[in-house]
Design an enzyme around this catalytic site. Structure first.
Site, short mmCIF file in Angstrom:
data_model
loop_
_atom_site.label_atom_id
_atom_site.label_comp_id
_atom_site.label_asym_id
_atom_site.label_seq_id
_atom_site.Cartn_x
_atom_site.Cartn_y
_atom_site.Cartn_z
N ARG A 199 -7.56 -0.80 -6.95
CA ARG A 199 -7.85 0.36 -6.09
C ARG A 199 -8.03 1.58 -7.01
O ARG A 199 -7.31 1.72 -7.99
CB ARG A 199 -6.73 0.63 -5.07
CG ARG A 199 -6.60 -0.47 -4.02
CD ARG A 199 -5.68 -0.06 -2.89
NE ARG A 199 -6.33 0.84 -1.94
CZ ARG A 199 -5.68 1.43 -0.93
NH1 ARG A 199 -4.39 1.24 -0.77
NH2 ARG A 199 -6.33 2.21 -0.10
N ASP A 237 -2.19 10.63 -2.63
CA ASP A 237 -2.51 9.57 -3.59
C ASP A 237 -2.79 10.12 -4.98
O ASP A 237 -2.66 9.41 -5.97
CB ASP A 237 -3.69 8.74 -3.09
CG ASP A 237 -3.23 7.81 -2.00
OD1 ASP A 237 -3.03 8.30 -0.87
OD2 ASP A 237 -3.01 6.62 -2.28
N ARG A 275 0.84 -1.19 0.00
CA ARG A 275 0.00 0.00 0.00
C ARG A 275 0.88 1.24 0.00
O ARG A 275 2.09 1.15 0.12
CB ARG A 275 -1.01 0.00 1.17
CG ARG A 275 -0.48 -0.57 2.42
CD ARG A 275 -0.06 0.29 3.59
NE ARG A 275 -0.21 1.69 3.49
CZ ARG A 275 0.77 2.54 3.60
NH1 ARG A 275 2.03 2.11 3.77
NH2 ARG A 275 0.57 3.83 3.56
N GLY A 276 0.19 2.40 -0.15
CA GLY A 276 0.95 3.65 -0.33
C GLY A 276 1.12 3.84 -1.83
O GLY A 276 1.53 2.90 -2.54
N ASN A 295 -5.53 12.43 -0.03
CA ASN A 295 -4.66 11.60 0.81
C ASN A 295 -5.55 10.86 1.81
O ASN A 295 -6.78 11.04 1.83
CB ASN A 295 -3.60 12.45 1.52
CG ASN A 295 -2.54 11.59 2.21
OD1 ASN A 295 -2.04 10.62 1.63
ND2 ASN A 295 -2.22 11.90 3.45
N LYS A 296 -4.95 10.07 2.63
CA LYS A 296 -5.68 9.25 3.59
C LYS A 296 -6.74 10.06 4.34
O LYS A 296 -6.49 11.19 4.73
CB LYS A 296 -4.68 8.62 4.57
CG LYS A 296 -5.25 7.72 5.64
CD LYS A 296 -6.12 6.62 5.12
CE LYS A 296 -5.48 5.74 4.08
NZ LYS A 296 -6.43 4.84 3.39
N GLN A 303 -2.59 2.98 9.79
CA GLN A 303 -1.27 3.01 9.12
C GLN A 303 -0.28 3.88 9.89
O GLN A 303 0.93 3.64 9.85
CB GLN A 303 -1.40 3.56 7.69
CG GLN A 303 -2.12 2.64 6.71
CD GLN A 303 -3.59 2.95 6.62
OE1 GLN A 303 -4.20 3.43 7.58
NE2 GLN A 303 -4.20 2.68 5.48
#
Ligand code: MRU
Length: 373
Positions: A109, A257, A66-67, A267-268, A216
């Protein structure tokens, strides 16, 4: 579930730290994608050796890798492995099968643009070399996958250099989610200035948001920074306003992202909350973004597809037993978009873009082109 293709930890595991492992790598000898299974960190360091497209798709979807940058590298290696396995000599049929495998990996994703960026780069290799034999095209795909991986190391290092120039010794830095080495091939994006600063004796004080619901920040960022000897303090997500109000934070460094052409940055989930609070307390928010994460085809953040994930990540995961009422409605977006006016700068490998972003991001790409990349 993945027991059959787990590589056993070798005897050196006890003396090997998490930073000594490769987040994502190509194992040519076994035609496999190697990843650290990040769902098991920090309890267990397990390297998965993935050979089938289904295994690679699952690993991306399940966040074992991930990332944004790491997803891109995994996809590049994944599509190379898919192409390598194709026992087809006819080029049209080869390209059709390649495209099918590409679409499949692209469906794992939706938000991190690096996934599509890497697959498109691999696609270009095939399209631009259709006059060559399938065997030659496979060789070129191998070279491109290796190049994408190698580039990520250089890109993160440059982000580290450009980011460090915005900081001073002793700074308090808050980060959200994991934009660390575990999200890239090496150094991370938001963590690269921290690691570089550590080498220079900057004595940063890092605050890592735990990052609900998949933690995370707690499981990965706090882990890798702590393992590297940085001064890191773990916070619950709802504590960032308090530490900013106390004046403990001089800068926010986050990854992303996808950055839209106007500088809006996905982003998250929770990043936009941090950025909104930071504005209140005059703390600059820097988004660390490789150019592979900047999507000039997407005009604004409103056009970025936001992944929604299973409700159980909120209601059950990490708890001994389900902690939310059965049947309750759950909203579980994995990302949010931070509006460009909350962002003090976007740190790329080619320098720092400042508002107005439409022009400055364009200039970054011109610089990249001038450098021959
Ligand atoms: O859902 P994840 O763990 O893939 O989300 C990751 C992030 O939001 C990171 O901050 C982002 O991908 C940048 S990684 C350098």
């Amino acid at each position: 579930m993945f027991v059959s293709y787990i590589i056993q930890r070798d005897m050196r595991t006890e003396i090997k730290g998490i930073m000594d492992y490769e987040t994502v790598a190509l194992d040519d000898a076994n035609s496999a994608l190697l990843i650290i299974d990040q769902t098991q960190l920090p309890y267990k360091t397990e390297i998965l050796s993935l050979t089938t497209q289904k295994e690679i798709w699952d690993a991306i979807y399940l966040l074992q890798v991930r990332g944004a940058p790491a997803i891109g590298v995994a996809a590049a290696i994944g599509i190379y492995l898919a192409a390598k396995e194709l026992a087809i000599e006819n080029k049209e049929a080869f390209y059709a099968a390649f495209s099918k495998a590409k679409d499949y990996l692209a469906s794992s994703r939706p938000t991190a643009v690096n996934l599509f960026w890497a697959l498109d780069r691999m696609d270009d290799v095939v399209k631009e070399n259709l006059e060559k034999s399938v065997a030659e095209i496979k060789e070129l795909l191998h070279a491109e996958a290796v190049k994408i991986r190698e580039e990520d190391i250089w890109v993160c290092k440059q982000i580290g250099i450009n980011g460090l120039a915005l900081l001073k010794p002793g700074d308090g830095i808050l980060t959200h989610c994991n934009a660390g080495q575990l999200a890239t091939v090496k150094y991370g994006t938001a963590t690269a200035p921290m690691y570089l600063g550590q080498e220079k004796g900057y004595n940063f004080r890092i605050f890592a948001d735990e990052t609900r619901p998949l933690l995370q920040g707690a499981r990965l960022t706090a882990y890798e920074l702590h393992a590297s000897g940085l001064d890191v303090t773990l916070l619950c997500d709802n504590m960032s306003a308090m530490v900013m109000k106390r004046g403990w934070v001089d800068a926010i460094l986050v990854g992303c992202d996808r950055v839209a052409a106007n500088g809006d940055a996905a982003n998250k989930i929770g990043t936009s909350v941090v950025a909104t609070v930071a504005k209140r307390y005059n703390v600059p928010v820097y988004v660390c973004a490789p150019t592979s994460t900047i999507d000039l085809q997407t005009a604004t953040g409103d056009e970025i597809e936001i992944e929604e994930r299973p409700a159980e990540e909120i209601t059950e995961m990490w708890y001994g037993k389900r902690m939310a009422p059965a049947g309750v409605k759950v909203f579980n977006p994995a990302f949010d978009v931070t509006d460009n006016d909350l962002i003090a700068g976007i740190i790329t490998e080619y320098g720092v873009a400042r508002a107005p972003y439409k022009e400055s991001l364009q200039a970054i790409f011109e610089q990249k082109k001038a450098a021959g990349n």
